[in-house]
Motif scaffolding. Structure first.
Motif, PDB file in Angstrom:
ATOM      1  N   THR A 108     -35.430  45.763  -8.303  1.00 42.80           N
ATOM      2  CA  THR A 108     -34.039  45.619  -7.839  1.00 42.80           C
ATOM      3  C   THR A 108     -33.119  45.427  -9.037  1.00 42.80           C
ATOM      4  OG1 THR A 108     -34.715  44.694  -5.718  1.00 42.80           O
ATOM      5  CG2 THR A 108     -32.479  44.216  -6.451  1.00 42.80           C
ATOM      6  N   PRO A 109     -32.061  46.224  -9.168  1.00 44.74           N
ATOM      7  CA  PRO A 109     -31.137  46.079 -10.311  1.00 44.74           C
ATOM      8  C   PRO A 109     -30.228  44.868 -10.110  1.00 44.74           C
ATOM      9  CG  PRO A 109     -30.396  47.848  -8.881  1.00 44.74           C
ATOM     10  CD  PRO A 109     -31.705  47.372  -8.305  1.00 44.74           C
ATOM     11  N   ASN A 110     -30.826  43.683 -10.203  1.00 49.23           N
ATOM     12  CA  ASN A 110     -30.099  42.459  -9.877  1.00 49.23           C
ATOM     13  C   ASN A 110     -28.908  42.190 -10.786  1.00 49.23           C
ATOM     14  OD1 ASN A 110     -31.686  41.489  -7.629  1.00 49.23           O
ATOM     15  ND2 ASN A 110     -33.344  41.142  -9.090  1.00 49.23           N
ATOM     16  N   HIS A 111     -28.927  42.762 -11.979  1.00 47.51           N
ATOM     17  CA  HIS A 111     -27.780  42.621 -12.876  1.00 47.51           C
ATOM     18  C   HIS A 111     -27.105  43.969 -13.132  1.00 47.51           C
ATOM     19  CE1 HIS A 111     -30.148  38.933 -13.570  1.00 47.51           C
ATOM     20  NE2 HIS A 111     -28.947  38.393 -13.608  1.00 47.51           N
ATOM     21  N   GLY A 112     -27.359  44.899 -12.191  1.00 43.61           N
ATOM     22  CA  GLY A 112     -26.694  46.192 -12.247  1.00 43.61           C
ATOM     23  C   GLY A 112     -27.503  47.250 -12.964  1.00 43.61           C
ATOM     24  N   VAL A 113     -27.176  48.511 -12.670  1.00 44.71           N
ATOM     25  CA  VAL A 113     -27.711  49.601 -13.482  1.00 44.71           C
ATOM     26  C   VAL A 113     -26.837  49.773 -14.726  1.00 44.71           C
ATOM     27  CG1 VAL A 113     -28.678  50.779 -11.476  1.00 44.71           C
ATOM     28  CG2 VAL A 113     -26.400  51.401 -12.266  1.00 44.71           C
ATOM     29  N   GLN A 114     -25.662  49.197 -14.663  1.00 45.69           N
ATOM     30  CA  GLN A 114     -24.772  49.091 -15.820  1.00 45.69           C
ATOM     31  C   GLN A 114     -23.864  47.885 -15.604  1.00 45.69           C
ATOM     32  OE1 GLN A 114     -21.296  49.472 -15.533  1.00 45.69           O
ATOM     33  NE2 GLN A 114     -21.252  50.195 -13.414  1.00 45.69           N
ATOM     34  N   ALA A 115     -23.420  47.304 -16.698  1.00 38.07           N
ATOM     35  CA  ALA A 115     -22.517  46.148 -16.628  1.00 38.07           C
ATOM     36  C   ALA A 115     -21.374  46.360 -17.617  1.00 38.07           C
ATOM     37  CB  ALA A 115     -23.267  44.857 -16.936  1.00 38.07           C
ATOM     38  N   ILE A 116     -20.635  47.455 -17.384  1.00 36.70           N
ATOM     39  CA  ILE A 116     -19.538  47.857 -18.260  1.00 36.70           C
ATOM     40  C   ILE A 116     -18.224  47.495 -17.576  1.00 36.70           C
ATOM     41  CG2 ILE A 116     -18.475  49.775 -19.514  1.00 36.70           C
ATOM     42  CD1 ILE A 116     -21.203  51.250 -19.197  1.00 36.70           C
ATOM     43  N   GLU A 158     -16.699  49.626 -11.097  1.00 38.05           N
ATOM     44  CA  GLU A 158     -16.964  48.210 -10.782  1.00 38.05           C
ATOM     45  C   GLU A 158     -17.079  47.909  -9.299  1.00 38.05           C
ATOM     46  OE1 GLU A 158     -15.916  45.036 -14.062  1.00 38.05           O
ATOM     47  OE2 GLU A 158     -14.101  45.847 -13.167  1.00 38.05           O
ATOM     48  N   PHE A 159     -16.593  48.791  -8.453  1.00 39.73           N
ATOM     49  CA  PHE A 159     -16.700  48.519  -7.017  1.00 39.73           C
ATOM     50  C   PHE A 159     -17.920  49.205  -6.389  1.00 39.73           C
ATOM     51  CE2 PHE A 159     -12.292  47.640  -8.049  1.00 39.73           C
ATOM     52  CZ  PHE A 159     -12.155  46.380  -7.490  1.00 39.73           C
ATOM     53  N   ASN A 160     -18.755  49.756  -7.257  1.00 40.80           N
ATOM     54  CA  ASN A 160     -20.033  50.280  -6.801  1.00 40.80           C
ATOM     55  C   ASN A 160     -21.004  49.114  -6.635  1.00 40.80           C
ATOM     56  OD1 ASN A 160     -22.952  51.398  -7.697  1.00 40.80           O
ATOM     57  ND2 ASN A 160     -21.795  53.026  -6.694  1.00 40.80           N
ATOM     58  N   GLU A 161     -21.870  49.235  -5.657  1.00 37.98           N
ATOM     59  CA  GLU A 161     -22.852  48.182  -5.355  1.00 37.98           C
ATOM     60  C   GLU A 161     -23.734  47.828  -6.548  1.00 37.98           C
ATOM     61  OE1 GLU A 161     -26.786  47.975  -2.455  1.00 37.98           O
ATOM     62  OE2 GLU A 161     -25.021  49.090  -1.779  1.00 37.98           O
ATOM     63  N   PHE A 162     -23.961  48.796  -7.443  1.00 40.85           N
ATOM     64  CA  PHE A 162     -24.896  48.584  -8.548  1.00 40.85           C
ATOM     65  C   PHE A 162     -24.203  48.220  -9.863  1.00 40.85           C
ATOM     66  CE2 PHE A 162     -26.759  51.843  -5.693  1.00 40.85           C
ATOM     67  CZ  PHE A 162     -27.789  51.070  -5.170  1.00 40.85           C
ATOM     68  N   ALA A 163     -22.943  47.866  -9.813  1.00 41.75           N
ATOM     69  CA  ALA A 163     -22.205  47.475 -11.019  1.00 41.75           C
ATOM     70  C   ALA A 163     -22.458  46.002 -11.324  1.00 41.75           C
ATOM     71  CB  ALA A 163     -20.713  47.728 -10.832  1.00 41.75           C
ATOM     72  N   GLY A 164     -23.002  45.730 -12.496  1.00 43.43           N
ATOM     73  CA  GLY A 164     -23.317  44.356 -12.860  1.00 43.43           C
ATOM     74  C   GLY A 164     -22.100  43.467 -13.007  1.00 43.43           C
ATOM     75  N   THR A 165     -20.933  44.069 -13.260  1.00 42.41           N
ATOM     76  CA  THR A 165     -19.702  43.286 -13.390  1.00 42.41           C
ATOM     77  C   THR A 165     -18.864  43.319 -12.116  1.00 42.41           C
ATOM     78  OG1 THR A 165     -18.588  45.215 -14.333  1.00 42.41           O
ATOM     79  CG2 THR A 165     -19.556  43.642 -15.881  1.00 42.41           C
ATOM     80  N   GLY A 166     -19.386  43.991 -11.074  1.00 40.15           N
ATOM     81  CA  GLY A 166     -18.637  44.130  -9.836  1.00 40.15           C
ATOM     82  C   GLY A 166     -18.736  42.912  -8.933  1.00 40.15           C
ATOM     83  N   PRO A 167     -17.903  42.873  -7.900  1.00 41.93           N
ATOM     84  CA  PRO A 167     -17.850  41.695  -7.024  1.00 41.93           C
ATOM     85  C   PRO A 167     -19.131  41.444  -6.245  1.00 41.93           C
ATOM     86  CG  PRO A 167     -16.478  43.486  -6.157  1.00 41.93           C
ATOM     87  CD  PRO A 167     -16.880  43.877  -7.530  1.00 41.93           C
ATOM     88  N   PHE A 168     -19.837  42.496  -5.868  1.00 36.95           N
ATOM     89  CA  PHE A 168     -21.037  42.286  -5.053  1.00 36.95           C
ATOM     90  C   PHE A 168     -22.117  41.549  -5.837  1.00 36.95           C
ATOM     91  CE2 PHE A 168     -25.237  43.854  -3.579  1.00 36.95           C
ATOM     92  CZ  PHE A 168     -25.242  43.254  -2.320  1.00 36.95           C
ATOM     93  N   LEU A 169     -22.488  42.067  -7.008  1.00 34.38           N
ATOM     94  CA  LEU A 169     -23.569  41.448  -7.769  1.00 34.38           C
ATOM     95  C   LEU A 169     -23.140  40.140  -8.430  1.00 34.38           C
ATOM     96  CD1 LEU A 169     -25.495  44.461  -9.370  1.00 34.38           C
ATOM     97  CD2 LEU A 169     -26.140  43.038  -7.434  1.00 34.38           C
ATOM     98  N   THR A 170     -21.914  40.047  -8.894  1.00 33.60           N
ATOM     99  CA  THR A 170     -21.498  38.773  -9.496  1.00 33.60           C
ATOM    100  C   THR A 170     -21.481  37.670  -8.450  1.00 33.60           C
ATOM    101  OG1 THR A 170     -19.164  39.398  -9.211  1.00 33.60           O
ATOM    102  CG2 THR A 170     -20.161  39.819 -11.373  1.00 33.60           C
ATOM    103  N   GLY A 171     -21.167  38.032  -7.202  1.00 32.27           N
ATOM    104  CA  GLY A 171     -21.219  37.046  -6.128  1.00 32.27           C
ATOM    105  C   GLY A 171     -22.642  36.584  -5.855  1.00 32.27           C
TER     106      GLY A 171
END
Length: 459
Positions: A142-150, A155-168
């Protein structure tokens, strides 16, 4: 009289012990719900379920869900045809867990997820009321910290490490800064360096040369039990024997008796026959994956010659699929390879060749295919596919139509799960795929007759 009473007591005790042996409590074998990844189906858990069964887990306590629209939205907050949001994904998982709890009478389930499936599991436990209904959560790749964190990039993609979903989800749960919390027990499984979605370079997300700000350790979670599985690829973090061993040990506290899949008879097969969606706004843009039934599709199953892929006799099973999409049940013979031939309006006649089945399964899902425009000039088009893992040219022993270098598979790294050959010669002939000892042989059906061939690996 005493002798008869003693005999009765011994018989009663024996029956009681037998009942205990064959009817374990949920605490001994809790129900497990398996959650597939982005764009995948329940079928990917086939070999994992076989391994649990081979270690005595009751079949009725192993449930793999099939998300109708398995692909994540580009922007989680914006509706997109044929895609699911994180909220929709979580709601579907919640409903499936409720069904399993009701059917089994258990108080809690174990959740095991691959890739995006882990996102739904985490979301359900923390935001969907699942904390009291889940005893163990296992997240493979599971990409728990994103497939990217740029910052500022998708950033509003589910797999964005800096996005609201994963940071939450990753917000600290206690003073120690743990990213997980009890009472659920957490396990993450990751590759040492061979997971395409946990790479420091953006090659596999279409941004070669761009730092992703994600490391090989991206799937790990602070506070969880984090295990590294050497050299496995993204899907093998869940579907490999090593992943099964770690999962079984985490749930039970002991090693499995076997990693091998034990054969059984009779072998009863079933599954869903699905198709491919077309974008309602732009049908020419291509297909999108869904797991919806394809009613009206016709399926014919043939035993095949292992050496030539040719059909042996008439069809051994046929069915016109109904609204539930189920193509079986079908009783398979041990040691016999099969061809599954699908005909459906709007699709090519799809010939899927499979290895012999060692055990029963109700998640042998099939999919009708269309011939891409780029392949229509070929005389025959054949795809070798490995649903439960990727091809690694440096790790695996592979052969496709006598070629050691598989078309489309890079010389290094595991990021491709299929390889295609378009033949320019007329006529039908045998064609084989070999992967680490599993060999499948099919036939080259003509594109001119609207046929497409798939050699589908099981392991």
């Amino acid at each position: 009289m005493t002798t008869r009473r003693t005999l009765f007591t011994l018989v009663a005790s024996t029956l009681l012990l037998a009942a205990c042996a064959t009817s374990p409590t949920p605490e001994q074998h809790p129900p497990i719900v398996f959650v597939h990844g982005n764009g995948d189906t329940a079928a990917l858990w086939q070999t994992t379920i076989w391994r649990f069964e081979s270690n005595g887990w009751p079949r009725e306590r192993l449930h793999a869900i099939d998300v109708p629209y398995p692909v994540a939205r580009d922007d989680d907050g914006k509706a997109q045809p044929g895609r699911t949001s994180t909220a929709e994904h979580m709601a579907f998982l919640k409903s499936e867990v409720d069904k399993v709890l009701q059917a089994t009478g258990a108080r809690q389930v174990v959740l095991v997820g691959n890739s995006r499936g882990g996102n739904a599991i985490r979301n359900y436990i923390y935001n969907g009321g699942g904390a009291s209904r889940v005893s163990h959560a296992v997240l493979g790749g599971t990409p728990n910290h994103g497939v990217q964190a740029i910052k500022g990039f998708r950033e509003f993609n589910e797999f964005a490490g800096t996005g609201p979903f994963l940071t939450g989800l990753n917000a600290p749960k206690n003073a120690a800064g743990d990213e997980v919390s009890g009472p659920v027990k957490w396990l993450t499984l990751r590759s040492d360096n061979n997971d395409k979605f946990a790479q420091p370079d953006g090659l596999w997300i279409g941004a070669k040369g761009t730092p992703t700000n994600v490391t090989f350790d991206g799937p790990a979670l602070k506070g969880a039990t984090n295990i590294v599985l050497p050299r496995v690829d993204h899907r093998e973090t869940s579907f490999s024997p090593a992943a099964f061993e770690a999962t079984y040990r985490f749930i039970t506290g002991k090693a499995p008796q076997t990693l091998a899949i034990q054969p059984e008879t009779p072998i009863m097969l079933n599954g869903k026959l699905a198709g491919l969606g077309l974008s309602p706004t732009d049908p020419a843009s291509g297909n999108y994956t869904n797991n919806l039934p394809l009613p009206g599709a016709q399926l014919m199953v043939y035993a095949t010659d292992p050496a030539t892929g040719a059909r042996v006799g008439n069809a051994v099973h046929s069915k016109t699929v109904g609204t539930d999409g189920m193509w079986g049940p079908f009783t398979a013979q041990p040691g016999v390879p099969y061809e599954f031939a699908i005909q459906a309006t709007g699709y090519a006649t799809t010939h899927i060749y499979r290895s012999p089945f060692p055990r029963s399964s109700k998640i042998i899902n099939l999919r009708a295919e269309r011939i891409p425009e780029a392949d229509k000039a070929a005389k025959s088009t054949i795809t070798m596919t490995r649903p439960r893992g990727y091809f690694d040219a440096q790790r695996d022993r592979m052969m496709f139509d006598s070629q050691a270098a598989l078309p489309g598979v890079p010389p290094a790294g595991a990021g491709v799960s299929s390889s295609k050959i378009n033949l320019l010669q007329e006529g039908m002939r045998p064609i084989s795929a070999d992967f680490n000892g599993e060999k499948i042989t099919g036939q080259t059906w003509p594109v001119s007759g609207n046929h497409v061939v798939v050699l589908e690996l099981t392991y």
